[in-house]
Design an enzyme around this catalytic site. Structure first.
Site, short mmCIF file in Angstrom:
data_model
loop_
_atom_site.label_atom_id
_atom_site.label_comp_id
_atom_site.label_asym_id
_atom_site.label_seq_id
_atom_site.Cartn_x
_atom_site.Cartn_y
_atom_site.Cartn_z
N ILE A 138 10.47 9.53 -4.49
CA ILE A 138 11.77 9.89 -3.89
C ILE A 138 12.64 8.67 -3.60
CG2 ILE A 138 12.92 11.16 -2.01
CD1 ILE A 138 11.23 13.01 -3.72
N LEU A 193 26.04 12.93 -5.53
CA LEU A 193 25.86 14.37 -5.73
C LEU A 193 26.64 15.18 -4.69
CD1 LEU A 193 22.02 14.41 -6.49
CD2 LEU A 193 23.92 14.32 -8.11
N LYS A 251 13.66 16.50 13.81
CA LYS A 251 14.84 15.62 13.70
C LYS A 251 15.70 16.02 12.50
CE LYS A 251 14.62 11.60 11.46
NZ LYS A 251 15.64 11.28 10.44
N ASN A 252 15.08 16.24 11.37
CA ASN A 252 15.86 16.48 10.16
C ASN A 252 16.48 17.87 10.11
OD1 ASN A 252 15.46 13.89 9.43
ND2 ASN A 252 13.87 14.29 7.91
N ARG A 291 22.52 6.96 8.96
CA ARG A 291 22.97 7.19 7.60
C ARG A 291 23.21 8.67 7.34
NH1 ARG A 291 21.89 9.78 3.22
NH2 ARG A 291 22.95 8.91 1.44
N ASP A 342 8.18 11.47 3.57
CA ASP A 342 8.19 11.02 4.97
C ASP A 342 6.79 10.89 5.55
OD1 ASP A 342 10.92 11.07 4.75
OD2 ASP A 342 11.19 12.94 5.86
N ARG A 352 20.56 4.78 -1.24
CA ARG A 352 21.01 6.06 -0.68
C ARG A 352 22.41 6.48 -1.17
NH1 ARG A 352 17.62 7.04 3.93
NH2 ARG A 352 18.17 9.22 3.66
N PRO A 353 22.59 6.71 -2.47
CA PRO A 353 23.90 7.15 -2.96
C PRO A 353 24.26 8.55 -2.46
CG PRO A 353 22.24 7.29 -4.70
CD PRO A 353 21.57 6.64 -3.52
N ILE A 354 25.56 8.89 -2.50
CA ILE A 354 25.99 10.24 -2.12
C ILE A 354 26.81 10.88 -3.24
CG2 ILE A 354 25.88 10.00 0.40
CD1 ILE A 354 28.96 9.52 0.27
N ARG A 362 14.15 6.75 16.70
CA ARG A 362 15.08 7.62 15.98
C ARG A 362 14.45 9.00 15.72
NH1 ARG A 362 15.83 5.68 10.69
NH2 ARG A 362 16.81 7.70 10.56
N CYS A 365 20.43 1.90 3.18
CA CYS A 365 19.63 1.79 4.38
C CYS A 365 18.32 1.15 4.01
CB CYS A 365 19.40 3.14 5.03
SG CYS A 365 18.11 4.06 4.21
N1 EPU Z 1 20.19 10.99 -4.16
C1 EPU Z 1 21.10 10.60 -5.13
N2 EPU Z 1 22.40 11.00 -4.96
C2 EPU Z 1 22.79 11.75 -3.90
C3 EPU Z 1 21.85 12.16 -2.95
C4 EPU Z 1 20.54 11.76 -3.09
O1 EPU Z 1 20.78 9.91 -6.07
O2 EPU Z 1 23.99 12.08 -3.84
C5 EPU Z 1 18.79 10.55 -4.30
C6 EPU Z 1 18.39 9.64 -3.14
O3 EPU Z 1 18.75 8.30 -3.36
C7 EPU Z 1 16.89 9.84 -3.08
C8 EPU Z 1 16.72 11.30 -3.52
O4 EPU Z 1 17.93 11.66 -4.17
O5 EPU Z 1 16.29 8.99 -4.02
C9 EPU Z 1 16.45 12.28 -2.41
O6 EPU Z 1 17.43 12.16 -1.40
P1 EPU Z 1 17.87 13.35 -0.45
O7 EPU Z 1 19.34 13.51 -0.56
O8 EPU Z 1 17.01 14.54 -0.73
O9 EPU Z 1 17.48 12.77 0.97
P2 EPU Z 1 18.36 12.76 2.27
O10 EPU Z 1 19.06 14.04 2.47
O11 EPU Z 1 19.19 11.52 2.29
C10 EPU Z 1 16.49 13.71 3.80
C11 EPU Z 1 15.80 13.31 5.06
C12 EPU Z 1 14.87 12.14 4.77
C13 EPU Z 1 13.86 12.59 3.72
C14 EPU Z 1 14.59 13.07 2.47
C15 EPU Z 1 13.67 13.62 1.39
C16 EPU Z 1 17.37 13.85 6.78
C17 EPU Z 1 18.30 13.38 7.84
N3 EPU Z 1 16.78 12.91 6.06
O12 EPU Z 1 17.23 12.59 3.37
O13 EPU Z 1 14.19 11.84 5.98
O14 EPU Z 1 13.02 11.51 3.40
O15 EPU Z 1 15.52 14.12 2.84
O16 EPU Z 1 12.88 14.63 1.92
O17 EPU Z 1 17.17 15.04 6.63
C18 EPU Z 1 13.01 10.50 7.52
O18 EPU Z 1 12.99 11.48 8.27
O19 EPU Z 1 12.34 9.45 7.73
C19 EPU Z 1 13.85 10.56 6.32
C20 EPU Z 1 14.19 9.47 5.63
#
Ligand code: EPU
Length: 421
Positions: A330, A127, A24-25, A94, A308, A123-125, A400, A118
């Site tokens: 995480i 970065l 999925k990811n 998300r 995960d 889940r901030p963005i 999902r 979520c």
């Molecule tokens: N973070 C920030 N700022 C940002 C981005 C992330 O502070 O701009 C923080 C997040 O809040 C979190 C950490 O950094 O605490 C890691 O987040 P990351 O961005 O790595 O995660 P993601 O891209 O949102 C993906 C997977 C998740 C998986 C994480 C970590 C997808 C669609 N989702 O999420 O998968 O847990 O990486 O490996 O690829 C799942 O499959 O159940 C799932 C949640």
């Protein structure tokens, strides 16, 4: 929509063989990557998941032609007439934020609604946005919308991520492949899904080096064409079924996996007393000996123990005599399965990022509710061990990320069915 639930009668040893679905990811960033391709892309090994369907709806809304054929998704992105994704589509999942880098990379303009928090936390963005701004993209963050434009084009940049964020790394790669000049990402995420995205984009004509390491270098090219690509196996789904085999003290062969992606999970299973035989694309697990708790599991970015997989390992640890301490580094809110596991009789206490599990001999079936994807998978895992009937609601979360979990578990001997009423 009708209420659905999964009913499990626990206590059956799981035995047999399963083919693991595509990841999925990976599929979500790959589908986003097709936006950059001015032609047809064919993605094989695509699981049937509601998140993948949501990504296809976004592609169709952008004007790409996206269709499923058996296990493949075919996307024709020759034209990209639209650049905005309406909020109702963005809110379906998300991770739709990963479309930002691709749309802006292709069209130099896009408008998306802000994905928001979520079930796992805020889940901030920040970065993602900081990095894209470094590449010359103007982003107005107003009224819940991200209004993005790059009238003078996107340029390469040297970007250092403070956290190796998976989504931010994907968005930067997607924006950088057709940017002017070279982009260097330091402290990049090293997850296998990043490697898969880079492999696909390179087949389409991109020049990406270093994916899978902490430094990724992207040399911008003028444009990308389409390509054919098979999605990597889902390492978290594989970890889930390994936990299901272990919790029922069964034995299982999983096919269509990449054992190198399970390098943090296999030693924990071995430490518990499972016999695990990894082959290149298969893995055999036998959990018939007495199992022991793993004592400590600390999640971290790849190649560390995956967040995960934490909930399913917590379900397993709940059935092993002794104490296991989990530290979730995480996500801030990834213990929502704990009260539901407690309904089955698990003894778990939490304090912020730490959970302490005292293994019990017996779990008992109950009515329980999934509140997120992997937490839901953990409830199914625990229910396979629990005496009597468990009724699991909140199945839309599990859909999902798991393609036919009920059919798969039935095929290896579980007493499980999907009920609609
Ligand atoms: N973070 C920030 N700022 C940002 C981005 C992330 O502070 O701009 C923080 C997040 O809040 C979190 C950490 O950094 O605490 C890691 O987040 P990351 O961005 O790595 O995660 P993601 O891209 O949102 C993906 C997977 C998740 C998986 C994480 C970590 C997808 C669609 N989702 O999420 O998968 O847990 O990486 O490996 O690829 C799942 O499959 O159940 C799932 C949640």
């Amino acid at each position: 929509m009708a209420d659905r639930r999964i009913e499990v009668v626990g206590g059956k040893k799981l035995e047999g063989e399963l083919k693991i679905q595509g990841a999925k990811n990976s599929i979500l960033p790959l589908l986003s990557g097709t936006v950059l391709c001015r032609g047809e892309s064919v993605l094989h090994n695509c699981p049937n998941l509601t998140d993948a369907d949501a990504a296809c709806r976004i592609l169709n809304c952008l004007g790409c032609k996206c269709r499923r054929e058996n296990g493949s998704i075919i996307v024709n992105s020759k034209e990209l007439p639209n650049t905005d994704v309406p909020p109702e589509l963005m809110q379906e999942m998300r991770s739709s934020i990963v479309f930002l880098g691709a749309i802006i990379g292709r069209s130099r303009y896009c408008k998306l609604s802000f994905p928001g928090g979520c079930e796992l936390g805020p889940r901030p963005i920040n970065l993602h946005l900081l990095a894209l701004r470094q590449m010359g993209i103007k982003i107005k963050d107003e009224g819940g919308y991200l209004d993005c434009s790059a009238p003078n084009g996107i340029h390469g940049a040297r970007i250092s991520l403070s956290i190796p964020s998976v989504g931010a790394t994907e968005n930067i790669v997607l924006a950088a492949v057709t940017a002017k000049g070279v982009t260097e990402i330091n402290n990049a995420a090293r997850e296998p899904e990043i490697v898969d995205l880079a492999d696909f984009l390179n087949k389409c004509g991109a020049k990406i080096a270093g994916a899978g390491s902490g430094t990724i270098i992207i040399e911008g090219v003028e444009k990308l064409g389409g390509a054919e690509h098979a999605v990597i196996p889902d390492r978290i789904v594989a970890a889930t079924y390994l936990c299901c085999a272990a919790i029922t003290r069964g034995e299982l062969m999983l096919r269509n996996i990449d054992c190198s992606h399970l390098s943090a999970v296999i030693p924990v299973l071995e430490q518990m007393g499972c016999s695990v035989y990894p082959y290149k694309d298969r893995i055999y697990i036998n959990a018939k000996k007495t199992l022991h708790p793993p004592h400590k599991i600390r999640t971290s970015a790849h190649p560390g123990f995956p967040t995960d997989a934490q909930p399913m390992f917590m379900a397993l640890a709940s059935t092993l005599k002794g104490t296991t301490v989990f530290v979730e580094t995480i996500f801030s809110n990834r213990y929502r399965h704990v009260p539901e596991l407690a309904r089955l009789g698990a003894r778990i206490s939490t304090d912020d990022r730490v959970a302490v599990v005292e293994g019990v001999n017996k779990l008992t079936g109950a009515a329980i509710k999934a509140t997120d994807l992997r937490g839901g998978a953990a409830l199914v895992t625990a229910a396979l061990y629990a005496d009597g009937l468990s009724k699991i609601t909140g199945i839309e979360h599990i859909d999902r990320g798991y393609d036919d979990i009920v059919g798969n578990l039935s095929a290896i001997g579980a007493t499980v069915k999907s009920i609609e009423n």
